[in-house]
Design a protein around this motif. Sequence first.
Motif, PDB file in Angstrom:
ATOM      1  N   GLY A 134       1.041  -1.221   0.074  1.00  0.00           N
ATOM      2  CA  GLY A 134      -0.106  -0.183   0.231  1.00  0.00           C
ATOM      3  C   GLY A 134       0.813   1.459  -0.130  1.00  0.00           C
ATOM      4  O   GLY A 134       0.510   2.479  -0.013  1.00  0.00           O
ATOM      5  N   SER A 135       2.032   1.218   0.533  1.00  0.00           N
ATOM      6  CA  SER A 135       3.259   2.061   0.040  1.00  0.00           C
ATOM      7  C   SER A 135       3.205   2.878  -1.046  1.00  0.00           C
ATOM      8  O   SER A 135       3.589   4.106  -1.158  1.00  0.00           O
ATOM      9  CB  SER A 135       4.266   2.829   0.520  1.00  0.00           C
ATOM     10  OG  SER A 135       5.228   1.129  -0.221  1.00  0.00           O
ATOM     11  N   ALA A 136       2.919   2.380  -2.610  1.00  0.00           N
ATOM     12  CA  ALA A 136       3.004   3.270  -3.888  1.00  0.00           C
ATOM     13  C   ALA A 136       1.911   4.512  -3.505  1.00  0.00           C
ATOM     14  O   ALA A 136       1.115   4.662  -2.910  1.00  0.00           O
ATOM     15  CB  ALA A 136       2.263   2.416  -4.530  1.00  0.00           C
ATOM     16  N   GLY A 137       3.295   5.202  -3.962  1.00  0.00           N
ATOM     17  CA  GLY A 137       2.245   6.687  -4.213  1.00  0.00           C
ATOM     18  C   GLY A 137       2.438   7.501  -3.034  1.00  0.00           C
ATOM     19  O   GLY A 137       2.997   8.790  -3.402  1.00  0.00           O
ATOM     20  N   ARG A 138       3.382   7.013  -2.203  1.00  0.00           N
ATOM     21  CA  ARG A 138       3.434   7.844  -0.881  1.00  0.00           C
ATOM     22  C   ARG A 138       4.959   8.745  -1.044  1.00  0.00           C
ATOM     23  O   ARG A 138       5.772   7.657  -2.463  1.00  0.00           O
ATOM     24  CB  ARG A 138       3.499   6.693   0.732  1.00  0.00           C
ATOM     25  CG  ARG A 138       2.281   6.448   1.029  1.00  0.00           C
ATOM     26  CD  ARG A 138       1.344   7.569   1.086  1.00  0.00           C
ATOM     27  NE  ARG A 138       2.238   8.397   2.365  1.00  0.00           N
ATOM     28  CZ  ARG A 138       2.196   7.214   3.552  1.00  0.00           C
ATOM     29  NH1 ARG A 138       1.364   6.282   3.902  1.00  0.00           N
ATOM     30  NH2 ARG A 138       2.305   8.472   4.783  1.00  0.00           N
ATOM     31  N   VAL A 139       5.985   9.496  -0.228  1.00  0.00           N
ATOM     32  CA  VAL A 139       6.374   9.891  -0.657  1.00  0.00           C
ATOM     33  C   VAL A 139       8.049   9.657   0.086  1.00  0.00           C
ATOM     34  O   VAL A 139       7.463   9.614   1.616  1.00  0.00           O
ATOM     35  CB  VAL A 139       6.568  11.746  -0.679  1.00  0.00           C
ATOM     36  CG1 VAL A 139       7.980  12.201  -0.727  1.00  0.00           C
ATOM     37  CG2 VAL A 139       5.565  11.893  -1.114  1.00  0.00           C
ATOM     38  N   LEU A 140       8.795   9.283  -0.771  1.00  0.00           N
ATOM     39  CA  LEU A 140       9.986   8.543   0.496  1.00  0.00           C
ATOM     40  C   LEU A 140      10.634   9.519   0.925  1.00  0.00           C
ATOM     41  O   LEU A 140      10.318  10.239   0.132  1.00  0.00           O
ATOM     42  CB  LEU A 140      11.024   7.498  -0.659  1.00  0.00           C
ATOM     43  CG  LEU A 140      11.890   6.728  -0.566  1.00  0.00           C
ATOM     44  CD1 LEU A 140      11.118   5.421   0.441  1.00  0.00           C
ATOM     45  CD2 LEU A 140      12.924   6.231  -1.112  1.00  0.00           C
ATOM     46  N   ALA A 141      11.195   9.359   2.618  1.00  0.00           N
ATOM     47  CA  ALA A 141      11.756  10.526   2.817  1.00  0.00           C
ATOM     48  C   ALA A 141      12.667  10.047   3.103  1.00  0.00           C
ATOM     49  O   ALA A 141      13.852  10.671   4.504  1.00  0.00           O
ATOM     50  CB  ALA A 141      11.146  10.173   4.258  1.00  0.00           C
ATOM     51  N   GLU A 142      13.494   8.438   2.721  1.00  0.00           N
ATOM     52  CA  GLU A 142      15.106   8.481   3.465  1.00  0.00           C
ATOM     53  C   GLU A 142      15.660   7.834   2.390  1.00  0.00           C
ATOM     54  O   GLU A 142      15.350   7.143   1.108  1.00  0.00           O
ATOM     55  CB  GLU A 142      15.012   7.631   5.019  1.00  0.00           C
ATOM     56  CG  GLU A 142      14.640   8.347   6.236  1.00  0.00           C
ATOM     57  CD  GLU A 142      14.763   7.802   6.849  1.00  0.00           C
ATOM     58  OE1 GLU A 142      15.162   6.704   6.774  1.00  0.00           O
ATOM     59  OE2 GLU A 142      14.486   7.744   8.185  1.00  0.00           O
TER      60      GLU A 142
END
Length: 419
Positions: free
Chosen positions: A33-41
């Motif tokens: 479900g993380s597709a579309g989220r913005v990677l932070a590291e």
Amino acid sequence: MAKELPLTPIPQAQEQLMAAFSIVEKEHAPLAGSAGRVLAESIYSGIDLPVFDNSSMDGFALRAEDVVKADHQSAVVLDVVADIPAGAAPQVTLKFGQAARIMTGATLPHGADAVVRVEDTDFGVRDPGSDVPEQVQVFVPVPAGENVRPRGQDVLQGELVLNPNRRLRPQDVGVLAMLGMQQVPVFRQPRVGLMSPGDELLPLDALLEDGKIYESNSYVLEALVTQVGGEVVRLGIVPDTMADVRDSLQKAVALGVDVFLSTGGVSVGAYDFVRAVLARDGELTLWRVNMRPGKPLAFGSFEGVPYFGLPGNPVSAYVGFQVFVRPALRKMAGLPNEERLLRKVTLAEDIESDGRESYLRVYASQEKEGWIARLTGHQGSGNLRSLVNANALLIIPAGVTSVPAGSQLEAWFFEGIAV
Ligand code: AMP
Ligand code: MG
């Protein structure tokens, strides 16, 4: 009187707004479900990919030097000393004249440096479950490395695999899964409180009555906010009174929104209370920009939460979002500045403007002479249909009042607007 203040030029308004926003905090999200989220590291690999030397074919693992002379007239015969399905950890070491049956993705045994495809042996295509032969005839030479996917070919342990501040695409999620990451560091999704003040507005499940219209802006804005990676908190339709607007905002502050977005109530009408609430109970730092449509845009804060008061007319709300809200939400969400997808287009007709920076609805098509733009219909700020029929917004710079057919201007294409 406020009415007489000069209109703020768009670039100045953009700069002022952007300064009010900062990036939200990080969190860990389940990979699913993380597709579309913005990677932070930054993501560095903890392992090699492939994890081990393995076969890219169904065939026989062998020593390349044993089959140098193989051909269809004089096959090389090898003893088959092991059978290695995918998932097995072979213990054998191949010696001179030996081979092991091997499947795609299975570990290459020690001593082997190549794989001959099953089609290039006398074992041919066999049904699933067929027994391993004692010997195999190899009809072709295979150079060392053939049909072998060496450990670390794709990714080496310690290598940088993904940079932060990007939206995770399906294939990005795939590589994170290959690395065994169950959780992924992402930026929290900005929470956008969406309010629709207006006594004329009805919910979609109501019957139309005299003087009323269906509330539509929140649907457009919800879709736009979601495209940029934000999360919408619906505050609903709110009556046109100072108290109702203020109560709704106060409730939303308690819910923990990062930014307010409303449409309407920011013009000079007798019932336009949004601007008044900001001016009285919050802060109003900007009102009215030099744009068309969308002049009465208001910006400020309520109880410290940044506030975008977009104009109520549907096209003004849309354009105001794209020009001002979108870059601000991207910044909050941890995304870099976005390049607009601009193309030079040639006007098919004369166009008049009023000197404000204008965003006109056009359909631009690629023709022999290049990109040709035509207005899609009524350019009134309430005419959503011409926006529906458009594929770009034609930008008429500030100060320009008429552009003859055949002139070239920049158009902002919607594909660039979609994330
Ligand atoms: P206002 O700035 O509140 O006077 O609104 C300007 C125009 O936009 C009016 O015609 C309103 O009916 C319309 N409008 C305001 N809010 C909405 C909304 N949420 N959905 C659709 N139309 C709206
Ligand atoms: Mg109104």
